[in-house]
Write an enzyme that holds these catalytic residues in place. Sequence first.
Site, PDB file in Angstrom:
ATOM      1  N   LEU A 269      95.059  31.156 -82.975  1.00  0.00           N
ATOM      2  CA  LEU A 269      93.813  31.923 -82.863  1.00  0.00           C
ATOM      3  C   LEU A 269      94.088  33.149 -81.998  1.00  0.00           C
ATOM      4  CD1 LEU A 269      91.027  31.672 -84.017  1.00  0.00           C
ATOM      5  CD2 LEU A 269      90.338  30.309 -82.049  1.00  0.00           C
ATOM      6  N   HIS A 270      94.700  34.172 -82.606  1.00  0.00           N
ATOM      7  CA  HIS A 270      95.008  35.371 -81.840  1.00  0.00           C
ATOM      8  C   HIS A 270      94.041  36.477 -82.185  1.00  0.00           C
ATOM      9  CE1 HIS A 270      97.212  36.324 -85.498  1.00  0.00           C
ATOM     10  NE2 HIS A 270      97.273  37.577 -85.087  1.00  0.00           N
ATOM     11  N   LEU A 271      94.328  37.653 -81.686  1.00  0.00           N
ATOM     12  CA  LEU A 271      93.336  38.718 -81.703  1.00  0.00           C
ATOM     13  C   LEU A 271      92.769  39.045 -83.087  1.00  0.00           C
ATOM     14  CD1 LEU A 271      92.251  39.838 -79.180  1.00  0.00           C
ATOM     15  CD2 LEU A 271      93.732  41.823 -79.387  1.00  0.00           C
TER      16      LEU A 271
END
Lengths: 582, 88
Positions: B18-20
């Site tokens: 769950l990155h940017l």
Amino acid sequence: MQVRSGIPVSPGVVVGPTLVLGSENFRIPRKFVSRDVVESEMVRFHNALDKVCQDIEDHEILVGEQLGSQYAAIFSAHLQMARDPRMVGQVEDAIRNQSNSPEYAVSRTLRKFAEQMQNLGNQYLAERALDIFDLEKRLLRELLGESREELSNLTEPVVILAHDLTPGETAMLNTDYVLGFATEVGGHTSHTAILAGALEIPAVVGLGRCLAGVSGGETVILDGDHGQVVIDPDEATMERFRTSQARNIRVSERLATLETLESETLDGQRVQIFGNIEFPQEVEQCVKRGADGVGLYRTEFLYLGGNKEPTESDHYEAYKQVLSTCGDRPVVIRTLDIGADKVPARIRDRFAESQNPMLGLRSIRLSLQSTPLFKVQLRAILRAAVHGNVRIMFPLVSSLLEFRQAKMILMDVMEDLEDENIEFARDIPIGMMVEVPSAVMLIEEFAREVDFFSIGTNDLIQYTLACDRSDPSVANLYRSGDPSILRMIQAVLKAGEQYGKPVTVCGQMSSDPRFVPLLLGLGLRQISATPHSIPRLKEVVRNISIPEAERIATHACSLDLARDVEHYLLGELGRLCPDLVV
Amino acid sequence: MSDEPVRRQVTLANPNGLHLSPISALVKEAMNHEAELLISFDGNIANAKSTMELMLLGATCGAVLSVEATGVDAEVAAEAAVRLLSEP
């Protein structure tokens, strides 16, 4: 309450509001606002936020046009961060319900998020913390506008917490307002640490990362005696601080009365105590505290800061000032000791990218390779020497050849001055620092050629134990009480006695009262230390006899672990001078 | 009927976790719905409209996330979240 430990580099304990210096040196001017301006402060926050969001949107459009939408996407993520309802809610809450100033509320809220992110143990997210710091900076820039304050514009007392301070910044600190400082990086022997001692403000370095959660304005206790920093101390901690502070003041007042008394042991042995200085004006501190002279005058400050290389007359004026203040008391001038951590920006290109600067081109090696630079300093010393009692000392000598070469250059300079008919002093004693193990191994050979020795314990310990104290992962290996160090000092003192050459110990070890009985017992009769430690050292000298010191030294030398040596010496100090055990 | 939360589970498919960029897409989506949308993982709950909270979940690829939506368009919001989170 947050307690952090680092390396104590300058003694004393202070309490005050924090001033946090990041790379941009933003300063949060105040932590709280009065209740009646809460609404207008809220408006100020939203205006700043809107402006920052507008800027990010402008960037997004610009970057989208120039580089493509995939690059612009990063800005839309930043915009979402700035508009994050949770973040905005927390800032609003801090302003409205806790009367925080918007600057403080923004900084504290964002730093908390950033800190949490750094602590997740996920490299990618830890790096996103940088985006949050960036947002914080943008908001602070808007909020503070032109009123962003610089270090030089302080108007109230603060305790500085910084990632790092350069020697230049440290030297410029206004000690009327800067109560003390602590840095995340740095080691015991870094130049910044030495400057802190010179400024006589408490300092702790090498705290490790800890600033993320601190926004500025929090109360902090800085303990330069034990290397502790307590952020937001609780009441019990504050109470302990007040008690020990009261005691410290009492002890310092009593020690101040020693200034005019002789530095003599109980059985009448005179022990000379000299001061280590960095800046010419410090010599007044030495004289005031009853020093027998200057045992180590570091001349590097002339090369740090400023944009030009110091001229012969810059050197000359500085030396003359020190010498005239000292009268007939001796002043040991150490020639240029730059390199490693002390390279001024201007001449950094002379230092090829070195993997291992502490073993590279520094100190006397630099002087011998840059003869013109070296000669300028030597000329100035020789000329200034007519105003007082000068001794010249070469640093970091590691072979007889180096010492001979340095001495030869000095003779050259004398001849030049002679030819030019310029007045200078001739019979100046020439000595060397003993700070490389090879010099200790050949100490008898050196003793035949030098006029005096000064043991520089900082480097000697670092080179002997092969340990960089500024590297936190091995800093615990750096021990003044290590038996190997004791034996080295013993060897130098023995050779000095045998050949009739005086020996001094300078370096941080000699400023530590614990080591005084040991050093006296090993035969040392001259100590050189930071000026503010002189009264403490004198207190030890005046409370011990030589046979007692010898007994302590014999026992200390029979122990085989640094820990045991230091523990034993602390116990003995407590018995001799209970006031000095802090 | 709108009081009853809509609950879903989804396995995070994005290889980078769950990155940017998935967070950005999710926040954008959540903003388009009136429903309150919560994502939880490993005992932590994040409001899907908060970038920071979503980042702090620290969810990596393969994490099983719970989606909970409450409000008028809860059903649509929850489905959209599941769709985004299961995109590789």
